[in-house]
Design an enzyme around this catalytic site. Structure first.
Site, PDB file in Angstrom:
ATOM      1  N   LYS A 171      -5.944  14.102   3.932  1.00  0.00           N
ATOM      2  CA  LYS A 171      -4.731  13.312   4.192  1.00  0.00           C
ATOM      3  C   LYS A 171      -3.645  13.619   3.161  1.00  0.00           C
ATOM      4  O   LYS A 171      -2.463  13.739   3.485  1.00  0.00           O
ATOM      5  CB  LYS A 171      -5.089  11.820   4.166  1.00  0.00           C
ATOM      6  CG  LYS A 171      -3.911  10.871   4.232  1.00  0.00           C
ATOM      7  CD  LYS A 171      -3.206  10.925   5.566  1.00  0.00           C
ATOM      8  CE  LYS A 171      -1.969  10.028   5.565  1.00  0.00           C
ATOM      9  NZ  LYS A 171      -1.219  10.110   6.821  1.00  0.00           N
ATOM     10  N   LYS A 240       3.070   9.116  -3.783  1.00  0.00           N
ATOM     11  CA  LYS A 240       1.670   8.944  -4.219  1.00  0.00           C
ATOM     12  C   LYS A 240       0.779   9.994  -3.551  1.00  0.00           C
ATOM     13  O   LYS A 240      -0.060  10.618  -4.207  1.00  0.00           O
ATOM     14  CB  LYS A 240       1.249   7.509  -3.836  1.00  0.00           C
ATOM     15  CG  LYS A 240      -0.197   7.144  -3.965  1.00  0.00           C
ATOM     16  CD  LYS A 240      -0.963   7.164  -2.636  1.00  0.00           C
ATOM     17  CE  LYS A 240      -0.366   6.329  -1.538  1.00  0.00           C
ATOM     18  NZ  LYS A 240      -1.090   6.393  -0.277  1.00  0.00           N
TER      19      LYS A 240
HETATM   20  P1  NDP Z   1       2.752  -1.481   3.033  1.00  0.00           P
HETATM   21  O1  NDP Z   1       3.411  -1.329   1.719  1.00  0.00           O
HETATM   22  O2  NDP Z   1       3.572  -1.789   4.226  1.00  0.00           O
HETATM   23  O3  NDP Z   1       1.600  -2.616   2.955  1.00  0.00           O
HETATM   24  C1  NDP Z   1       0.704  -2.661   1.879  1.00  0.00           C
HETATM   25  C2  NDP Z   1      -0.380  -3.684   2.131  1.00  0.00           C
HETATM   26  O4  NDP Z   1      -1.222  -3.728   0.986  1.00  0.00           O
HETATM   27  C3  NDP Z   1       0.167  -5.115   2.316  1.00  0.00           C
HETATM   28  O5  NDP Z   1      -0.715  -5.833   3.155  1.00  0.00           O
HETATM   29  C4  NDP Z   1       0.103  -5.653   0.890  1.00  0.00           C
HETATM   30  O6  NDP Z   1       0.013  -7.066   0.824  1.00  0.00           O
HETATM   31  C5  NDP Z   1      -1.197  -5.051   0.425  1.00  0.00           C
HETATM   32  N1  NDP Z   1      -1.249  -4.977  -1.033  1.00  0.00           N
HETATM   33  C6  NDP Z   1      -0.360  -4.395  -1.873  1.00  0.00           C
HETATM   34  N2  NDP Z   1      -0.772  -4.517  -3.156  1.00  0.00           N
HETATM   35  C7  NDP Z   1      -1.945  -5.201  -3.119  1.00  0.00           C
HETATM   36  C8  NDP Z   1      -2.856  -5.640  -4.119  1.00  0.00           C
HETATM   37  N3  NDP Z   1      -2.649  -5.377  -5.416  1.00  0.00           N
HETATM   38  N4  NDP Z   1      -3.945  -6.322  -3.733  1.00  0.00           N
HETATM   39  C9  NDP Z   1      -4.176  -6.581  -2.424  1.00  0.00           C
HETATM   40  N5  NDP Z   1      -3.357  -6.196  -1.418  1.00  0.00           N
HETATM   41  C10 NDP Z   1      -2.245  -5.503  -1.776  1.00  0.00           C
HETATM   42  O7  NDP Z   1       1.904  -0.147   3.233  1.00  0.00           O
HETATM   43  P2  NDP Z   1       1.504   0.592   4.626  1.00  0.00           P
HETATM   44  O8  NDP Z   1       0.883  -0.381   5.546  1.00  0.00           O
HETATM   45  O9  NDP Z   1       2.640   1.426   5.082  1.00  0.00           O
HETATM   46  O10 NDP Z   1       0.406   1.622   4.053  1.00  0.00           O
HETATM   47  C11 NDP Z   1      -0.928   1.253   3.741  1.00  0.00           C
HETATM   48  C12 NDP Z   1      -1.721   2.523   3.484  1.00  0.00           C
HETATM   49  O11 NDP Z   1      -1.706   3.326   4.667  1.00  0.00           O
HETATM   50  C13 NDP Z   1      -1.135   3.385   2.349  1.00  0.00           C
HETATM   51  O12 NDP Z   1      -2.150   4.017   1.633  1.00  0.00           O
HETATM   52  C14 NDP Z   1      -0.291   4.407   3.120  1.00  0.00           C
HETATM   53  O13 NDP Z   1      -0.102   5.603   2.360  1.00  0.00           O
HETATM   54  C15 NDP Z   1      -1.132   4.592   4.375  1.00  0.00           C
HETATM   55  N6  NDP Z   1      -0.417   5.065   5.560  1.00  0.00           N
HETATM   56  C16 NDP Z   1       0.779   4.491   5.974  1.00  0.00           C
HETATM   57  C17 NDP Z   1       1.423   4.975   7.100  1.00  0.00           C
HETATM   58  C18 NDP Z   1       2.739   4.400   7.585  1.00  0.00           C
HETATM   59  O14 NDP Z   1       3.355   5.032   8.453  1.00  0.00           O
HETATM   60  N7  NDP Z   1       3.200   3.243   7.114  1.00  0.00           N
HETATM   61  C19 NDP Z   1       0.881   6.106   7.873  1.00  0.00           C
HETATM   62  C20 NDP Z   1      -0.414   6.571   7.410  1.00  0.00           C
HETATM   63  C21 NDP Z   1      -1.002   6.080   6.287  1.00  0.00           C
HETATM   64  P3  NDP Z   1       1.312  -8.015   0.771  1.00  0.00           P
HETATM   65  O15 NDP Z   1       1.593  -8.408   2.190  1.00  0.00           O
HETATM   66  O16 NDP Z   1       0.894  -9.130  -0.091  1.00  0.00           O
HETATM   67  O17 NDP Z   1       2.438  -7.200   0.155  1.00  0.00           O
END
Ligand code: NDP
Length: 296
Positions: A171, A240
């Site tokens: 990935k 990242k």
């Molecule tokens: P977001 O930033 O939209 O969401 C992050 C999520 O993680 C939220 O639910 C957030 O909670 C939670 N979170 C953040 N920090 C913590 C912590 N310290 N402890 C617990 N929960 C935490 O990210 P995405 O959904 O976009 O991405 C998630 C993963 O998927 C990443 O690794 C990204 O690289 C990957 N990804 C994303 C894609 C995309 O198109 N968006 C595509 C493919 C992979 P809270 O609601 O409290 O902020």
């Protein structure tokens, strides 16, 4: 299956929505209001107050957090996942994480008879919503077989690439190439616009020629030429991923001057544009720096 889902972010939310209705789903999110809103919108979904509660009695946990560091941190403490997970359960980590941390997590889980599969996804929120993600797995053959059943509602393709860490390595390299294409396409199209070539013409020619990519074929026509730039994937997460790919090359002992450069450039842009910036904002930044707009 009884599945606990942790991380209702931009992509986690549509993934969890696909699981609801197929599996018995519980949801936990750091910001509890998001989990409550998700449960209110999806019949049969229950909210867990802590990761421990999420894990209690679950067949599988799916995590989708920013980095592996947040996944590892979720394991510990009296309210952590490890306090709730039973032997025989499986942790399917859909975070785009890093192989080194994942191997450490897998070892800790294995000592308690719990399986681990790194299972990052590709396709973005739109394909998550229609159940057409590609899932890149690292783990034992038996664990990946079990993970297939867990992720099936949001996956069109599930590929086992090797032992734990292989999915995250795959990935990261994919996204490093995406970053190269975004930055290079932005610079090239802005230069052509300043040289008097209409962006629409430039994109049409690129897409009929050898310089084309997913960026020029899909992202630029849908989001740049239209000027819509919807926020779907944070630049901070792409930065990242590039860094993880650079780490994969370092661990493999191969030379990677281009991946090293794109890692440094993404980090610089992340600082410049902020944590909330979208992954296509560097193109917008290139437009502004050159005083042109890639519309048409
Ligand atoms: P977001 O930033 O939209 O969401 C992050 C999520 O993680 C939220 O639910 C957030 O909670 C939670 N979170 C953040 N920090 C913590 C912590 N310290 N402890 C617990 N929960 C935490 O990210 P995405 O959904 O976009 O991405 C998630 C993963 O998927 C990443 O690794 C990204 O690289 C990957 N990804 C994303 C894609 C995309 O198109 N968006 C595509 C493919 C992979 P809270 O609601 O409290 O902020």
């Amino acid at each position: 299956m009884k599945v606990g889902f942790a991380g209702l972010g931009a992509i986690g939310t549509p993934m969890a929505a696909r699981l609801a209705g197929v599996h018995e789903v519980r949801a936990w999110n750091r910001t509890a209001a998001r989990a409550a809103a998700f449960a209110a919108a999806h019949d049969g979904v229950h909210v867990s107050a802590t990761p421990r509660e999420l894990a209690d009695g679950a067949d599988a946990i799916v995590t989708c957090l920013p980095t592996s560091a947040e996944v590892e941190a979720l394991l510990d403490g009296e309210d952590g996942l490890l306090a709730g997970l039973r032997p025989g359960a499986l942790l399917v980590d859909c975070t785009s994480g890093d192989p080194v941390t994942s191997r450490r997590i897998a070892e800790r889980l294995q000592a308690r008879g719990i399986g681990f599969v790194d299972a990052p996804v590709s396709g973005g929120p739109p394909l998550a919503a229609t159940g057409q993600l590609t899932v890149m797995c690292g783990g034992s053959e038996a664990d990946v077989e079990r993970a297939r059943e867990v992720v099936a509602p949001f996956a069109a393709r599930v590929v086992r690439l090797g032992p734990v860490g292989a999915g995250h390595a795959m990935k990261a390299v994919n996204n490093a190439l995406l970053a190269v294409n975004i930055l290079a396409a932005g610079e090239g199209l802005v230069a052509l616009a300043r040289a008097g070539i209409a962006p629409r013409d430039a994109v049409e020619v690129l897409n009929a020629s050898s310089g084309r990519s997913f960026v020029t074929e899909v992202l630029v026509p849908e989001r740049v030429l239209t000027g819509t730039y919807p926020p779907l994937f944070r630049l901070a997460l792409l930065a990242k991923d590039a860094g993880i790919a650079h780490g994969v090359a370092a661990a493999a002992g191969t030379e990677d001057p281009v991946l090293a450069f794109v890692t440094a450039r993404c980090a610089e842009l992340r600082t410049l544009l902020g944590e909330a910036a979208d992954y296509l904002d560097p193109i917008r930044q290139a437009e502004q720096a050159a005083g042109v707009e890639l519309r048409g």
